[in-house]
Write a protein that holds these residues in place. Structure first.
Motif, PDB file in Angstrom:
ATOM      1  N   MET A 252       0.855  -1.252   0.017  1.00 49.64           N
ATOM      2  CA  MET A 252       0.020   0.035  -0.079  1.00 49.64           C
ATOM      3  C   MET A 252       1.033   1.197   0.033  1.00 49.64           C
ATOM      4  O   MET A 252       1.789   1.511   0.716  1.00 49.64           O
ATOM      5  CB  MET A 252      -0.839  -0.037   1.111  1.00 49.64           C
ATOM      6  N   LEU A 253       0.568   2.197  -0.813  1.00 49.01           N
ATOM      7  CA  LEU A 253       1.242   3.397  -1.044  1.00 49.01           C
ATOM      8  C   LEU A 253       0.848   4.527   0.073  1.00 49.01           C
ATOM      9  O   LEU A 253      -0.444   4.410   0.383  1.00 49.01           O
ATOM     10  CB  LEU A 253       1.276   3.751  -2.459  1.00 49.01           C
ATOM     11  N   ASP A 254       1.739   5.210   0.596  1.00 49.56           N
ATOM     12  CA  ASP A 254       1.315   6.393   1.515  1.00 49.56           C
ATOM     13  C   ASP A 254       1.450   7.600   0.754  1.00 49.56           C
ATOM     14  O   ASP A 254       1.932   7.590  -0.529  1.00 49.56           O
ATOM     15  CB  ASP A 254       1.924   6.545   2.648  1.00 49.56           C
ATOM     16  N   ASP A 255       1.040   8.821   1.235  1.00 45.59           N
ATOM     17  CA  ASP A 255       1.188  10.260   0.513  1.00 45.59           C
ATOM     18  C   ASP A 255       2.830  10.546   0.113  1.00 45.59           C
ATOM     19  O   ASP A 255       3.021  11.033  -1.073  1.00 45.59           O
ATOM     20  CB  ASP A 255       0.741  11.237   1.426  1.00 45.59           C
ATOM     21  N   ARG A 256       3.749  10.002   0.891  1.00 45.10           N
ATOM     22  CA  ARG A 256       5.021  10.149   0.805  1.00 45.10           C
ATOM     23  C   ARG A 256       5.493   9.235  -0.713  1.00 45.10           C
ATOM     24  O   ARG A 256       6.225   9.820  -1.534  1.00 45.10           O
ATOM     25  CB  ARG A 256       6.137  10.067   1.763  1.00 45.10           C
ATOM     26  N   ASP A 257       4.912   7.967  -0.792  1.00 46.09           N
ATOM     27  CA  ASP A 257       5.467   7.365  -1.835  1.00 46.09           C
ATOM     28  C   ASP A 257       4.864   7.806  -3.131  1.00 46.09           C
ATOM     29  O   ASP A 257       5.508   8.008  -4.235  1.00 46.09           O
ATOM     30  CB  ASP A 257       4.750   5.942  -1.931  1.00 46.09           C
ATOM     31  N   ARG A 258       3.729   8.536  -2.800  1.00 44.88           N
ATOM     32  CA  ARG A 258       2.894   9.201  -4.241  1.00 44.88           C
ATOM     33  C   ARG A 258       3.720  10.467  -4.701  1.00 44.88           C
ATOM     34  O   ARG A 258       4.073  10.709  -5.773  1.00 44.88           O
ATOM     35  CB  ARG A 258       1.483   9.360  -3.980  1.00 44.88           C
ATOM     36  N   LYS A 259       3.982  11.216  -3.574  1.00 44.06           N
ATOM     37  CA  LYS A 259       4.890  12.608  -3.905  1.00 44.06           C
ATOM     38  C   LYS A 259       6.303  11.997  -4.610  1.00 44.06           C
ATOM     39  O   LYS A 259       6.775  12.620  -5.431  1.00 44.06           O
ATOM     40  CB  LYS A 259       4.901  13.233  -2.584  1.00 44.06           C
ATOM     41  N   LEU A 260       6.868  10.949  -4.070  1.00 50.72           N
ATOM     42  CA  LEU A 260       7.863  10.365  -4.625  1.00 50.72           C
ATOM     43  C   LEU A 260       8.152  10.335  -6.169  1.00 50.72           C
ATOM     44  O   LEU A 260       8.789  10.421  -6.972  1.00 50.72           O
ATOM     45  CB  LEU A 260       8.660   9.493  -3.754  1.00 50.72           C
ATOM     46  N   LEU A 261       6.807   9.508  -6.304  1.00 54.12           N
ATOM     47  CA  LEU A 261       6.610   8.976  -7.613  1.00 54.12           C
ATOM     48  C   LEU A 261       6.384  10.047  -8.758  1.00 54.12           C
ATOM     49  O   LEU A 261       6.942  10.139  -9.668  1.00 54.12           O
ATOM     50  CB  LEU A 261       5.517   8.080  -7.721  1.00 54.12           C
ATOM     51  N   GLY A 262       5.715  10.949  -8.206  1.00 49.38           N
ATOM     52  CA  GLY A 262       5.391  12.326  -8.937  1.00 49.38           C
ATOM     53  C   GLY A 262       6.858  13.084  -9.114  1.00 49.38           C
ATOM     54  O   GLY A 262       7.050  13.522 -10.356  1.00 49.38           O
ATOM     55  N   LEU A 263       7.774  13.178  -8.058  1.00 47.46           N
ATOM     56  CA  LEU A 263       8.945  13.951  -8.197  1.00 47.46           C
ATOM     57  C   LEU A 263       9.781  13.273  -9.382  1.00 47.46           C
ATOM     58  O   LEU A 263      10.519  13.753 -10.049  1.00 47.46           O
ATOM     59  CB  LEU A 263       9.474  14.015  -6.980  1.00 47.46           C
ATOM     60  N   LEU A 264       9.761  11.782  -9.184  1.00 50.02           N
ATOM     61  CA  LEU A 264      10.555  11.215 -10.179  1.00 50.02           C
ATOM     62  C   LEU A 264      10.106  11.107 -11.561  1.00 50.02           C
ATOM     63  O   LEU A 264      10.927  11.120 -12.692  1.00 50.02           O
ATOM     64  CB  LEU A 264      10.762   9.664  -9.682  1.00 50.02           C
ATOM     65  N   GLN A 265       8.931  11.291 -11.646  1.00 51.60           N
ATOM     66  CA  GLN A 265       8.216  11.596 -13.259  1.00 51.60           C
ATOM     67  C   GLN A 265       8.777  12.780 -13.676  1.00 51.60           C
ATOM     68  O   GLN A 265       8.909  12.995 -14.822  1.00 51.60           O
ATOM     69  CB  GLN A 265       6.821  11.290 -13.263  1.00 51.60           C
ATOM     70  N   GLU A 266       8.926  13.768 -12.812  1.00 52.10           N
ATOM     71  CA  GLU A 266       9.233  15.130 -13.282  1.00 52.10           C
ATOM     72  C   GLU A 266      10.745  15.338 -13.849  1.00 52.10           C
ATOM     73  O   GLU A 266      11.000  15.625 -14.589  1.00 52.10           O
ATOM     74  CB  GLU A 266       8.886  16.190 -12.351  1.00 52.10           C
ATOM     75  N   ASP A 267      11.618  14.438 -13.114  1.00 53.29           N
ATOM     76  CA  ASP A 267      13.070  14.435 -13.258  1.00 53.29           C
ATOM     77  C   ASP A 267      13.451  13.431 -12.422  1.00 53.29           C
ATOM     78  O   ASP A 267      13.991  13.392 -11.354  1.00 53.29           O
ATOM     79  CB  ASP A 267      13.596  15.741 -12.795  1.00 53.29           C
ATOM     80  N   ALA A 268      13.623  12.145 -13.032  1.00 53.14           N
ATOM     81  CA  ALA A 268      14.296  10.920 -12.593  1.00 53.14           C
ATOM     82  C   ALA A 268      15.733  11.209 -12.273  1.00 53.14           C
ATOM     83  O   ALA A 268      16.353  10.396 -11.546  1.00 53.14           O
ATOM     84  CB  ALA A 268      14.135   9.741 -13.485  1.00 53.14           C
ATOM     85  N   ASP A 269      16.320  12.231 -12.773  1.00 54.08           N
ATOM     86  CA  ASP A 269      17.906  12.507 -12.386  1.00 54.08           C
ATOM     87  C   ASP A 269      18.028  13.139 -11.052  1.00 54.08           C
ATOM     88  O   ASP A 269      19.354  13.611 -10.939  1.00 54.08           O
ATOM     89  CB  ASP A 269      18.564  13.234 -13.687  1.00 54.08           C
ATOM     90  N   GLN A 270      17.053  13.452 -10.562  1.00 56.63           N
ATOM     91  CA  GLN A 270      17.509  14.248  -9.220  1.00 56.63           C
ATOM     92  C   GLN A 270      18.177  13.333  -8.253  1.00 56.63           C
ATOM     93  O   GLN A 270      17.835  12.135  -8.354  1.00 56.63           O
ATOM     94  CB  GLN A 270      16.029  14.805  -8.615  1.00 56.63           C
ATOM     95  N   SER A 271      18.979  13.920  -7.289  1.00 62.59           N
ATOM     96  CA  SER A 271      19.724  13.084  -6.692  1.00 62.59           C
ATOM     97  C   SER A 271      18.710  12.691  -5.273  1.00 62.59           C
ATOM     98  O   SER A 271      17.610  13.368  -4.990  1.00 62.59           O
ATOM     99  CB  SER A 271      20.729  14.000  -6.140  1.00 62.59           C
ATOM    100  N   VAL A 272      18.995  11.600  -4.852  1.00 57.57           N
ATOM    101  CA  VAL A 272      18.317  11.091  -3.779  1.00 57.57           C
ATOM    102  C   VAL A 272      18.324  12.066  -2.427  1.00 57.57           C
ATOM    103  O   VAL A 272      17.462  12.135  -1.919  1.00 57.57           O
ATOM    104  CB  VAL A 272      18.795   9.801  -2.968  1.00 57.57           C
ATOM    105  N   THR A 273      19.509  12.683  -2.397  1.00 62.99           N
ATOM    106  CA  THR A 273      19.421  13.606  -1.285  1.00 62.99           C
ATOM    107  C   THR A 273      18.319  14.952  -1.681  1.00 62.99           C
ATOM    108  O   THR A 273      17.759  15.557  -0.665  1.00 62.99           O
ATOM    109  CB  THR A 273      20.889  14.578  -1.571  1.00 62.99           C
ATOM    110  N   VAL A 274      18.213  15.350  -2.923  1.00 60.12           N
ATOM    111  CA  VAL A 274      17.223  16.269  -3.267  1.00 60.12           C
ATOM    112  C   VAL A 274      15.774  15.708  -3.039  1.00 60.12           C
ATOM    113  O   VAL A 274      14.998  16.456  -2.483  1.00 60.12           O
ATOM    114  CB  VAL A 274      17.580  16.891  -4.542  1.00 60.12           C
ATOM    115  N   LEU A 275      15.467  14.244  -3.397  1.00 60.63           N
ATOM    116  CA  LEU A 275      14.220  14.000  -3.144  1.00 60.63           C
ATOM    117  C   LEU A 275      14.093  13.901  -1.907  1.00 60.63           C
ATOM    118  O   LEU A 275      12.811  13.972  -1.336  1.00 60.63           O
ATOM    119  CB  LEU A 275      14.392  12.582  -3.885  1.00 60.63           C
ATOM    120  N   ALA A 276      14.937  13.387  -0.900  1.00 58.59           N
ATOM    121  CA  ALA A 276      14.734  13.253   0.485  1.00 58.59           C
ATOM    122  C   ALA A 276      14.271  14.478   0.929  1.00 58.59           C
ATOM    123  O   ALA A 276      13.356  14.561   2.139  1.00 58.59           O
ATOM    124  CB  ALA A 276      16.029  12.512   1.064  1.00 58.59           C
ATOM    125  N   GLU A 277      14.967  15.409   0.719  1.00 56.67           N
ATOM    126  CA  GLU A 277      14.762  16.782   1.135  1.00 56.67           C
ATOM    127  C   GLU A 277      13.257  17.249   0.617  1.00 56.67           C
ATOM    128  O   GLU A 277      12.471  17.693   1.755  1.00 56.67           O
ATOM    129  CB  GLU A 277      15.619  17.699   0.703  1.00 56.67           C
TER     130      GLU A 277
END
Length: 154
Positions: free
Chosen positions: A1-26
């Protein structure tokens, strides 16, 4: 089951999968390791099918889009398998959908110029029987490559 953070993370990766994990985590208020584990879990669960680079079509020489609508009188498994092999082997055909309604298939074809459509058309009709093919040239892209809505993911 996905939570809101998972969904937000998926959305961010769709925008730019090249973002660093550091930026995504922040951006989703997680630690680096927790964010990394989430991405790995989403990949393993199949939510992230692959990561790709989106190329500039003008720069790589295929700025023209043609949509070909196909009708066929053939609907056997053998014909469909053969048709799949034909379209798979033509790199200019970037997307194909089987349809309901008046046409059986729609092909999205990217080309260096509209005249090149005839080359692709002949590659298809030499290898399979079709009832009707109708093509339309895209005049302008109003929306393309959009991210999938992630609100429905479970």
């Amino acid at each position: 089951m996905l939570d809101d953070r998972d969904r937000k993370l998926l959305g961010l990766l769709q925008e730019d999968a090249d973002q660093s994990v550091t930026v995504l985590a922040e951006k989703i208020s997680l630690s680096l390791s927790a964010c990394s584990r989430r991405i790995q879990r989403l990949e393993e669960a199949g939510y992230i099918a692959r990561r790709i680079a989106v190329l500039d079509r003008d720069r790589i020489g295929v700025p023209t889009t043609v949509f070909a609508l196909i009708k066929t009188t053939q609907h056997s498994d053998e014909w469909i398998d053969g048709f799949r092999r034909i379209i798979r082997d033509i790199p200019e055909i970037v997307e194909v959908h089987r349809l309901t309604g008046n046409y059986d298939y729609i092909l999205k074809i990217v080309l260096p110029r509209v005249e090149h459509y005839d080359v692709i058309y002949k590659q298809i009709v030499r290898k399979t029987e079709l009832f009707d093919v109708s093509a339309s040239i895209s005049m302008e892209v109003l929306k393309s490559g959009g991210a999938f809505p992630v609100d429905y993911a479970v």
